[in-house]
Scaffold this motif. Structure first.
Motif, PDB file in Angstrom:
ATOM      1  N   SER A 127       0.823  -1.201   0.000  1.00  0.00           N
ATOM      2  CA  SER A 127       0.000   0.000   0.000  1.00  0.00           C
ATOM      3  C   SER A 127       0.866   1.263   0.000  1.00  0.00           C
ATOM      4  O   SER A 127       2.036   1.235   0.365  1.00  0.00           O
ATOM      5  N   GLU A 128       0.246   2.347  -0.412  1.00  0.00           N
ATOM      6  CA  GLU A 128       0.939   3.634  -0.493  1.00  0.00           C
ATOM      7  C   GLU A 128       1.171   4.199   0.914  1.00  0.00           C
ATOM      8  O   GLU A 128       0.325   4.073   1.793  1.00  0.00           O
ATOM      9  N   PHE A 129       2.344   4.818   1.101  1.00  0.00           N
ATOM     10  CA  PHE A 129       2.678   5.408   2.401  1.00  0.00           C
ATOM     11  C   PHE A 129       1.812   6.633   2.654  1.00  0.00           C
ATOM     12  O   PHE A 129       1.678   7.506   1.806  1.00  0.00           O
ATOM     13  N   ILE A 130       1.228   6.693   3.852  1.00  0.00           N
ATOM     14  CA  ILE A 130       0.436   7.849   4.274  1.00  0.00           C
ATOM     15  C   ILE A 130       1.141   8.451   5.484  1.00  0.00           C
ATOM     16  O   ILE A 130       1.281   7.800   6.524  1.00  0.00           O
ATOM     17  N   PRO A 131       1.643   9.692   5.333  1.00  0.00           N
ATOM     18  CA  PRO A 131       2.373  10.296   6.451  1.00  0.00           C
ATOM     19  C   PRO A 131       1.437  10.551   7.635  1.00  0.00           C
ATOM     20  O   PRO A 131       0.233  10.730   7.464  1.00  0.00           O
ATOM     21  N   PRO A 132       2.008  10.561   8.835  1.00  0.00           N
ATOM     22  CA  PRO A 132       1.179  10.807  10.017  1.00  0.00           C
ATOM     23  C   PRO A 132       0.649  12.234  10.026  1.00  0.00           C
ATOM     24  O   PRO A 132       1.262  13.143   9.465  1.00  0.00           O
ATOM     25  N   GLY A 133      -0.493  12.430  10.661  1.00  0.00           N
ATOM     26  CA  GLY A 133      -1.104  13.755  10.759  1.00  0.00           C
ATOM     27  C   GLY A 133      -0.407  14.622  11.796  1.00  0.00           C
ATOM     28  O   GLY A 133       0.503  14.174  12.494  1.00  0.00           O
ATOM     29  N   PRO A 134      -0.856  15.869  11.935  1.00  0.00           N
ATOM     30  CA  PRO A 134      -0.219  16.814  12.858  1.00  0.00           C
ATOM     31  C   PRO A 134      -0.383  16.437  14.327  1.00  0.00           C
ATOM     32  O   PRO A 134       0.344  16.930  15.178  1.00  0.00           O
ATOM     33  N   GLU A 135      -1.316  15.551  14.634  1.00  0.00           N
ATOM     34  CA  GLU A 135      -1.542  15.151  16.029  1.00  0.00           C
ATOM     35  C   GLU A 135      -0.807  13.864  16.408  1.00  0.00           C
ATOM     36  O   GLU A 135      -0.836  13.461  17.564  1.00  0.00           O
ATOM     37  N   ALA A 136      -0.149  13.235  15.427  1.00  0.00           N
ATOM     38  CA  ALA A 136       0.558  11.982  15.701  1.00  0.00           C
ATOM     39  C   ALA A 136       1.803  12.270  16.531  1.00  0.00           C
ATOM     40  O   ALA A 136       2.644  13.083  16.157  1.00  0.00           O
ATOM     41  N   LYS A 137       1.919  11.593  17.656  1.00  0.00           N
ATOM     42  CA  LYS A 137       3.049  11.787  18.577  1.00  0.00           C
ATOM     43  C   LYS A 137       4.209  10.916  18.108  1.00  0.00           C
ATOM     44  O   LYS A 137       4.310   9.751  18.472  1.00  0.00           O
TER      45      LYS A 137
END
Length: 128
Positions: free
Chosen positions: A2-12
């Motif tokens: 699957s395609e890489f999905i970067p973490p969102g701004p709230e991901a620690k």
């Protein structure tokens, strides 16, 4: 795969050393802000701190406010204010508070210095 999905701004995801570098603060300062409740990083199973992009933006706001002369208690009040709930509103609030502080400082700096009074002159027999 699957395609890489970067973490969102709230991901620690950032360890303390990376968060310190990105925010321009010392790691010990980040620990202090955590202890004071100014920022709340996530924790790993071993107790290590993990910061999000939102946490880093918050740390930059704190650094800006303290550079303007606001104490940590004042920073906590600004951050708890309803206007700081969103990033855009928070930036406006930080700018407003910072500009007010600068205006007050400019007003104080513009006042002429008060004459010094030599309180020991009378004791020494010197005319004031």
């Amino acid at each position: 795969m699957s395609e890489f999905i970067p973490p969102g701004p709230e991901a620690k995801v950032f360890v303390i050393s990376v968060a310190a570098e990105l925010s321009g603060l010392h790691p010990q300062t980040l620990r202090t802000y955590d202890r004071l409740g100014i920022v709340s990083p996530g924790r790993t199973g071993g107790g290590g701190r993990r910061y999000s992009l939102s946490d880093i933006e918050l740390l930059r706001d704190v650094a800006r406010l303290t550079a303007e002369g606001l104490g940590l208690e004042g920073v906590k009040r600004v951050l708890r204010a309803p206007a700081h709930r969103t990033c855009a509103a928070g930036s406006r609030r930080v700018a407003r508070v910072g500009s007010r502080g600068g205006a007050q400082r400019a007003r104080v700096d513009a006042e002429p210095p008060r004459p010094r009074i030599d309180r020991g002159a009378a004791r020494r027999g010197v005319a004031a």
